[in-house]
Design a protein around this motif. Structure first.
Motif, PDB file in Angstrom:
ATOM      1  N   TRP A   1      17.990 -17.925 -49.069  1.00 19.47           N
ATOM      2  CA  TRP A   1      19.532 -17.594 -49.112  1.00 19.47           C
ATOM      3  C   TRP A   1      20.231 -19.074 -48.741  1.00 19.47           C
ATOM      4  O   TRP A   1      21.172 -19.484 -49.151  1.00 19.47           O
ATOM      5  CB  TRP A   1      19.954 -16.510 -48.649  1.00 19.47           C
ATOM      6  CG  TRP A   1      20.872 -15.727 -49.021  1.00 19.47           C
ATOM      7  CD1 TRP A   1      22.098 -16.598 -49.647  1.00 19.47           C
ATOM      8  CD2 TRP A   1      21.699 -14.813 -48.703  1.00 19.47           C
ATOM      9  NE1 TRP A   1      23.141 -16.027 -49.838  1.00 19.47           N
ATOM     10  CE2 TRP A   1      23.086 -14.705 -49.473  1.00 19.47           C
ATOM     11  CE3 TRP A   1      21.318 -13.619 -47.973  1.00 19.47           C
ATOM     12  CZ2 TRP A   1      23.836 -13.622 -49.275  1.00 19.47           C
ATOM     13  CZ3 TRP A   1      22.178 -12.414 -47.885  1.00 19.47           C
ATOM     14  CH2 TRP A   1      23.313 -12.324 -48.660  1.00 19.47           C
ATOM     15  N   LEU A   2      19.672 -19.303 -47.263  1.00 18.72           N
ATOM     16  CA  LEU A   2      20.399 -20.542 -46.705  1.00 18.72           C
ATOM     17  C   LEU A   2      20.113 -21.802 -47.415  1.00 18.72           C
ATOM     18  O   LEU A   2      21.190 -22.537 -47.657  1.00 18.72           O
ATOM     19  CB  LEU A   2      19.746 -20.573 -45.257  1.00 18.72           C
ATOM     20  CG  LEU A   2      20.459 -19.710 -44.339  1.00 18.72           C
ATOM     21  CD1 LEU A   2      19.795 -19.972 -42.803  1.00 18.72           C
ATOM     22  CD2 LEU A   2      21.760 -20.090 -44.060  1.00 18.72           C
ATOM     23  N   LEU A   3      19.061 -21.966 -47.741  1.00 19.54           N
ATOM     24  CA  LEU A   3      18.807 -23.105 -48.294  1.00 19.54           C
ATOM     25  C   LEU A   3      19.037 -23.259 -50.086  1.00 19.54           C
ATOM     26  O   LEU A   3      19.367 -24.425 -50.515  1.00 19.54           O
ATOM     27  CB  LEU A   3      17.017 -23.600 -48.470  1.00 19.54           C
ATOM     28  CG  LEU A   3      16.641 -23.789 -46.886  1.00 19.54           C
ATOM     29  CD1 LEU A   3      15.088 -23.850 -46.907  1.00 19.54           C
ATOM     30  CD2 LEU A   3      17.192 -25.184 -46.191  1.00 19.54           C
TER      31      LEU A   3
ATOM     32  N   ALA B   1      17.804 -12.978 -54.046  1.00 21.79           N
ATOM     33  CA  ALA B   1      17.613 -11.845 -54.612  1.00 21.79           C
ATOM     34  C   ALA B   1      16.151 -11.659 -55.514  1.00 21.79           C
ATOM     35  O   ALA B   1      15.391 -10.640 -55.135  1.00 21.79           O
ATOM     36  CB  ALA B   1      18.879 -11.512 -55.419  1.00 21.79           C
ATOM     37  N   VAL B   2      16.205 -12.485 -56.110  1.00 24.15           N
ATOM     38  CA  VAL B   2      14.729 -12.420 -57.186  1.00 24.15           C
ATOM     39  C   VAL B   2      13.497 -12.477 -56.118  1.00 24.15           C
ATOM     40  O   VAL B   2      12.867 -11.671 -56.267  1.00 24.15           O
ATOM     41  CB  VAL B   2      14.709 -13.741 -58.033  1.00 24.15           C
ATOM     42  CG1 VAL B   2      13.295 -13.647 -58.718  1.00 24.15           C
ATOM     43  CG2 VAL B   2      15.736 -13.392 -59.127  1.00 24.15           C
TER      44      VAL B   2
ATOM     45  N   LEU C   1       8.768  -9.781 -53.712  1.00 23.83           N
ATOM     46  CA  LEU C   1       8.208  -9.590 -52.230  1.00 23.83           C
ATOM     47  C   LEU C   1       8.216  -8.117 -51.915  1.00 23.83           C
ATOM     48  O   LEU C   1       7.046  -7.509 -51.619  1.00 23.83           O
ATOM     49  CB  LEU C   1       8.632 -10.570 -51.294  1.00 23.83           C
ATOM     50  CG  LEU C   1       8.426 -11.883 -51.750  1.00 23.83           C
ATOM     51  CD1 LEU C   1       8.956 -12.981 -50.552  1.00 23.83           C
ATOM     52  CD2 LEU C   1       7.025 -12.163 -51.674  1.00 23.83           C
ATOM     53  N   VAL C   2       9.265  -7.281 -51.954  1.00 29.96           N
ATOM     54  CA  VAL C   2       9.532  -6.013 -51.708  1.00 29.96           C
ATOM     55  C   VAL C   2       8.739  -5.172 -52.582  1.00 29.96           C
ATOM     56  O   VAL C   2       8.054  -4.140 -52.023  1.00 29.96           O
ATOM     57  CB  VAL C   2      10.970  -5.492 -51.761  1.00 29.96           C
ATOM     58  CG1 VAL C   2      10.985  -4.109 -51.626  1.00 29.96           C
ATOM     59  CG2 VAL C   2      11.744  -6.090 -50.809  1.00 29.96           C
TER      60      VAL C   2
ATOM     61  N   LEU D   1       3.901 -15.077 -58.303  1.00 35.63           N
ATOM     62  CA  LEU D   1       5.236 -14.968 -59.083  1.00 35.63           C
ATOM     63  C   LEU D   1       6.590 -15.203 -58.389  1.00 35.63           C
ATOM     64  O   LEU D   1       7.444 -16.139 -58.879  1.00 35.63           O
ATOM     65  CB  LEU D   1       5.413 -13.808 -59.948  1.00 35.63           C
ATOM     66  CG  LEU D   1       4.010 -13.470 -61.067  1.00 35.63           C
ATOM     67  CD1 LEU D   1       4.347 -12.166 -61.606  1.00 35.63           C
ATOM     68  CD2 LEU D   1       4.223 -14.526 -62.069  1.00 35.63           C
ATOM     69  N   ALA D   2       6.601 -14.831 -57.126  1.00 39.66           N
ATOM     70  CA  ALA D   2       7.544 -15.219 -56.191  1.00 39.66           C
ATOM     71  C   ALA D   2       7.692 -16.698 -56.053  1.00 39.66           C
ATOM     72  O   ALA D   2       8.918 -17.101 -56.187  1.00 39.66           O
ATOM     73  CB  ALA D   2       7.649 -14.420 -54.845  1.00 39.66           C
ATOM     74  N   ALA D   3       6.660 -17.322 -55.792  1.00 39.52           N
ATOM     75  CA  ALA D   3       6.437 -18.630 -55.548  1.00 39.52           C
ATOM     76  C   ALA D   3       7.009 -19.408 -56.982  1.00 39.52           C
ATOM     77  O   ALA D   3       7.944 -20.364 -56.822  1.00 39.52           O
ATOM     78  CB  ALA D   3       5.118 -19.030 -55.334  1.00 39.52           C
ATOM     79  N   VAL D   4       6.311 -18.961 -58.026  1.00 36.73           N
ATOM     80  CA  VAL D   4       6.977 -19.549 -59.088  1.00 36.73           C
ATOM     81  C   VAL D   4       8.503 -19.327 -59.483  1.00 36.73           C
ATOM     82  O   VAL D   4       9.119 -20.284 -59.758  1.00 36.73           O
ATOM     83  CB  VAL D   4       6.186 -19.080 -60.492  1.00 36.73           C
ATOM     84  CG1 VAL D   4       6.787 -19.537 -61.596  1.00 36.73           C
ATOM     85  CG2 VAL D   4       4.643 -19.288 -60.156  1.00 36.73           C
TER      86      VAL D   4
END
Lengths: 530, 548
Positions: free
Chosen positions: B160-162, B169-170, B175-176, B262-265
């Protein structure tokens, strides 16, 4: 393997995307095919991992089932007499827990072992192709993977032994106190016992931690090499990208190849790290397996002389039990039976008597086919002993947790309810049965109260009644019985005799001797009519 | 979950240690993620600068800060990992001791009768394995799950910061989802299978023992093979359940791996988008996906641990059931500890009578009563012998007097007593500690004198460690008769005025018995003694005898 390959491709795609996106400033929508390929590879990798876990679990299950079947076979080969030398609890523990201990080895350790040999090699090849200098860094940081694994193994082995020994000692202390809790309560010493438990736990903990501090070092070494390798590779590539290194392949490094190598570096060490986590599975499985093999070895029967009943000179007769020249001796002991010639007719009631240790039980076991003679021939109604079902009443009756019907159906599964009730009544268990709410379907030991020894013996005798055996062998059927049970057993045996069964039993009991048509005196290897 | 509560509360009584251990794990994790992420950042930064330099543009990149950071992370990861393992192992051993002590105090507060069904080696070994199952509750379940949540929060916050809210959110969503997949879902989908595993195994074990005990009968009936096959089927179905659970764990692990990747992608996709709009620098675009990939390390430990949740619940449930109710705090337990005994012997104020049994009946289940309308009165200072054949209820009388058993009907009043039970219970401990259980204040001289009386002094005087000789399974082996004499000595040391001796001389040969019976006489002086045995010759001197 597939997962490992997918990992490499995934990292390659990731590096490509980064390179094209950042260096070539290609906008993301144009990179969509790459992204899609990346997602496909990720899914493929997950799928391969899932399949691998699935397959490993199934293999281990099949393997355990096979080991159990083999154990069963070795039990059967050894026979009831051979099995009696080991407690049922020990054998059951081997059959269940030791075989279970093989699980981790086959489901986790072995697959991981294969992976840790293959995956680092594949990664090394790829990195070598990208930049051989980086590959050499990787190779150097894992000087020789076998050496690494030996290090890990030694550490883990020691850790494992230490850990389990201490845990064993501690739980021994705890169980010891729990076992003697009543005594502690009697003397009002539970509080001080608690203190002792606490201080001893602390002592043990201190001792273990001393060795663990050393044992953990081996995995720390692995961790150190992995971390340093990543750091060195990262810094080398960084400087190479800046153009500070003009040696070897460095000037050709791009963000793609650099990032690719960096992403592969941790994957290079990951399989070995996982392997070290599964190392305790190996130790546990090896211990269990060696004990299982030793047991199978010990249970292997003595080599049997190839005996065919019904040799030419003594034709096997369908209504005779015949022994010719039977010899049996246990190692380093005088012969239990020596040159036994014996003929028992169908329907005969034979009592074996003689001093204890004289060979009565041995003769019964021979007739049952539980053991085999060293020499001579033995045939039961024209067949080798034990070929046809027969009735057997051992000295130690056994009960099954469950209903009366379960108990009788254990040996005679097809018995009807009516037949079961009748058999139980015949051995005088009728009144007890009537007092139970659900008759033969009520549990035998209701309210935690079991049967008396005599009642249990009669229950076993009912098993003999319910099946229509021609031959019934009984080992001391009235030994240690109360007067009540003795009467019922005598009466039941009388009925069996009336029904034309062949009965052979060992006894010292006068009333039983009078029941017999023939009394054989078994002593010092000899059997003669008394 | 309610079953785990008392154990969780117990574990959480060491918050400092737990927190320190968790922080070490966190440090390890962050260093690992930082190492990879910073390396990625560094590479990208150098690549961009390198290209600019090659193009002749003046550019500058600070090499020392990221270089130092990379080295720092590498060393921190190694050291933190080592420290974490040592420290947390220590914690686990402490927790294990805590659990055992808690169990022991709970068991001590229960009375003997309620423990009656819990004897036997199977129960004891189950108790051990259940305790061992619980000791990993913190290290394998609580700490990793908590940290996974924390680190995920850090990564999402960082995104969020960066970057921007959309990216965060995605990332957060994926991750959740992975978190739920590796924790709640795994435990739900395997709980049914693993919860009953211990019970199923017990059932198979019983059947195997039955198979072996009835092996002769089964062989005779020609059914050994078929029954053996049944065992294999039973064990097979337990193994199948386990394999199913393992497979589910495996798929969940793979699934969470996919989600993290997928989160990394996603991080890369959005990052590149931001990069194109010049809202994010190139190195940061690389940093984020690599940090997300670093999360996989902690996520991968979760499915296995949560897959064992069912086993843990089962263990906790059994321990709660078998080991009495929780007494709350330990300070209360020391007072409660001997409650099981004391309640039965409350009415010590019996005047001249040391023991009064009034119209007592004892029966177990549906069996005929062991004692029926039995009455007995023993005056203080009396020496009473009770004789009768086995099964006549002698031990029941002794148990009643000692308060180990309650009468089905009738009343029992007795002074607190020292009781020598039929079984000689010696502990895995020194001879001295074993004797001191009878009277913690006894001096070494007292101990030698009583050993002399039971004719065991010479035996131990000859051993190098004398009173400190270790007894029991790991120590000095005693014969049944010798163990009996030590147990007798321990009972005689007690200061209580009532002694109950159940078959005091079992396994002791006739000659020694007579000698010991005479020698222990001084210890019986001034006390009320009730000795039980199958015949009068098996008892020390008595004034009066009762036959059952």
């Amino acid at each position: 393997m597939v997962a490992g390959l997918a990992t490499i491709i995934q990292m390659g795609l990731l590096a490509t995307i980064v390179h094209r996106g950042i260096i070539d400033r290609v906008p993301p929508p144009d990179l969509l095919p790459w992204f899609l390929a990346l997602i496909a590879v990720i899914v493929l990798r997950g799928f391969a991992q899932g399949l691998q876990a699935s397959y490993a679990a199934n293999c281990s299950r099949a393997l355990r089932a096979r080991v159990r079947r083999e154990l069963n076979t070795s039990w059967r080969r050894s026979g009831p007499v051979g099995l009696r030398e080991v407690s049922a609890g020990t054998l059951a523990r081997e059959w269940l827990d030791h075989v279970e201990a093989l699980h981790g080895y086959f489901a986790r350790f072995l697959p991981q072992l294969a992976l840790s040999a293959i995956v680092p090699l594949m990664i090394l090849v790829v990195v070598f192709w990208l930049d051989w200098l980086a590959a050499i860094f990787l190779l150097l940081s894992a000087p020789l993977i076998p050496l690494f694994m030996a290090l890990v193994g030694m550490g883990a082995e020691k850790l494992n032994q230490q850990h389990f020994e201490v845990i064993g000692r501690l739980s021994g202390q705890f169980l010891d106190k729990v076992r003697g809790l009543t005594t502690l309560q009697i003397f009002g010493q539970t509080a001080s016992a608690t203190d002792a438990l606490r201080s001893r736990s602390n002592d043990y903990r201190r001792i273990t931690m001393k060795t663990l501090r050393v044992a953990f070092l081996s995995s720390a070494v692995l961790e150190f090499f992995a971390s340093v390798a990543i750091a060195v590779v990262a810094i080398y590539i960084g400087f190479g990208l800046l153009g500070y290194i003009n040696y070897g392949p460095s000037p050709e490094l791009t963000l793609f190849s650099g990032l690719f190598i960096l992403l592969l570096a941790p994957e290079f060490f990951q399989p070995i790290r996982l392997l070290s986590q599964h190392y305790h599975d190996r130790a546990a499985a090896l211990g269990a397996a060696s004990e299982l093999l030793a047991r199978m070895d010990r249970l292997a029967p003595r080599p049997q002389p190839c005996l065919v009943s019904g040799a030419a000179d003594a034709p096997a007769s369908p209504d005779l039990i015949r022994a010719t020249g039977v010899h049996l001796a246990y190692p380093h002991q005088p012969a239990v039976l020596d040159g036994l010639d014996l003929t028992i007719r169908l329907g005969q009631i034979v009592a074996l008597t003689g001093p204890s240790g004289g060979g009565k039980s041995t003769l019964l076991h021979l007739l049952a086919g539980f053991i085999h003679p060293d020499q001579g021939e033995l045939s039961v109604f024209g067949e080798p002993p034990g070929n046809r079902p027969f009735g057997w009443l051992s000295q130690s009756p056994f009960l099954v947790q469950g209903s009366w019907a379960d108990n009788l159906r254990m040996t005679v599964p097809e018995a009807s309810d009516v037949a079961i009730a009748a058999a139980l009544r015949r051995v005088g268990l009728g009144p007890l049965l009537d007092s139970r709410p659900a008759g033969i379907h009520s549990t035998v030991s209701e309210g935690g109260v079991g049967l008396s020894g005599g009642q249990a013996r009669r229950l076993s005798l009912a098993r003999v009644f319910i099946a229509d055996y021609d031959l019934v062998l009984l080992d001391e059927p009235t030994a240690g019985l109360d007067a009540d049970s003795e009467v019922y057993v005598l009466e039941a045996m009388h009925q069996l005799a009336e029904a034309g069964k062949t009965l052979v039993f060992s006894t010292h009991h006068q009333a039983l001797l009078t029941l017999a048509d023939r009394i054989l005196l078994v002593n010092n290897g000899e059997v003669r009519d008394a | 979950m309610r079953d785990l509560k008392p154990w969780l509360a117990l574990i959480l009584r060491r918050p400092g240690r737990l927190l320190a251990g968790a922080l070490l794990i966190l440090l390890t994790l962050l260093a690992g993620m930082g190492l990879l992420a910073l390396s990625g950042w560094f590479l990208t930064a150098t690549a961009i600068t390198g290209l600019m330099l090659a193009a002749g543009v003046q550019a500058y990149v600070n090499l020392y800060v990221p270089g130092g950071g990379i080295r720092l992370f590498a060393v921190t990861r190694t050291v933190a990992r080592y420290a974490e393992r040592v420290y947390n192992h220590d914690t686990v051993l402490r927790l294990l001791a805590d659990i055992r002590i808690r169990l022991f105090t709970r068991l001590s507060a229960s009375n003997t009768a309620s423990r009656a069904r819990l004897r036997g080696p199977e129960w004891l070994s189950r108790l051990t394995s259940d305790v061992d199952t619980l000791d990993t509750l913190y290290l394998r379940l609580l700490a990793p799950a908590g940290l996974a949540v924390l680190v995920t929060g850090v990564v999402v916050g960082g995104a969020w910061l960066l970057g921007d809210g959309e990216l965060a959110a995605v990332l957060g969503g994926l991750l959740v989802l992975a978190l739920i997949l590796t924790t709640v879902l795994v435990s739900l989908r395997t709980q049914r299978l693993t919860l009953k595993r211990a019970d199923d195994l017990d059932r198979v074990r019983t059947t195997v023992v039955e198979h072996l005990e009835g092996f002769g009968e089964l062989t005779a009936a020609g059914r050994a093979g078929k029954h053996g096959a049944r065992l294999c089927r039973l064990a097979g179905s337990v193994a199948r359940d386990q394999a199913t659970a393992d497979q589910r764990i495996g798929w969940h692990l793979a699934g969470s791996g996919v989600l993290v990747n997928l989160a990394a992608v996603a991080a890369l996709w959005f990052g590149l988008g931001l990069f194109n709009r010049d809202a994010m620098t190139g190195p940061v675009v690389v940093l984020l996906p690599l940090a997300v990939l670093g999360l996989a390390e902690i996520y991968s430990t979760l499915p296995d641990a949560f897959g064992r949740m069912g086993a843990m619940l089962g263990a906790a449930r059994r321990l709660n059931r078998d080991c009495g109710s929780d007494t709350g705090s330990d300070s209360a337990t020391s007072n409660h500890a001997d409650k099981g005994i004391q309640t039965a012997t409350d009415g010590a104020g019996t005047g001249d009578h040391a023991v009064i049994l009034a119209d007592v009946t004892v029966r177990f289940g549906a069996q005929p009563p062991l004692l029926k309308h039995y009455s007995l009165m023993v005056n203080a200072g009396d020496r009473l012998g009770v004789v009768g054949p086995s099964g006549s209820g002698k031990s029941s009388i002794a148990d009643l007097i000692a308060g180990l058993q309650t009468a089905t009907c009738g009343t029992v009043t007795a002074a607190p007593c020292a009781y020598l039970t039929q079984a000689s219970v010696l502990f895995d401990d020194t001879l001295k500690s074993n004797l001191l259980i009878g009277n913690p204040q006894a001096s070494d001289l007292d101990l030698w004198r009583i050993l002399e009386a039971v004719a065991m002094a010479d035996r131990f005087a000859a051993l190098p460690r004398q009173l400190n000789t270790w007894m029991g399974a790991y120590g000095h082996q005693l014969s049944g008769g010798e163990a009996r004499r030590i147990a007798l000595a321990r009972t005689l040391l007690s200061q209580r005025s009532l002694l109950v001796l159940d078959e005091p001389f079992t396994g002791v040969d006739d000659a020694s018995r007579e000698r010991i019976a005479r020698a222990i006489d001084p210890w019986l002086d001034g006390k009320t003694v009730i000795a039980l045995g199958h015949g009068p010759e098996a008892l020390p001197g008595f004034d009066r005898i009762v036959r059952l």
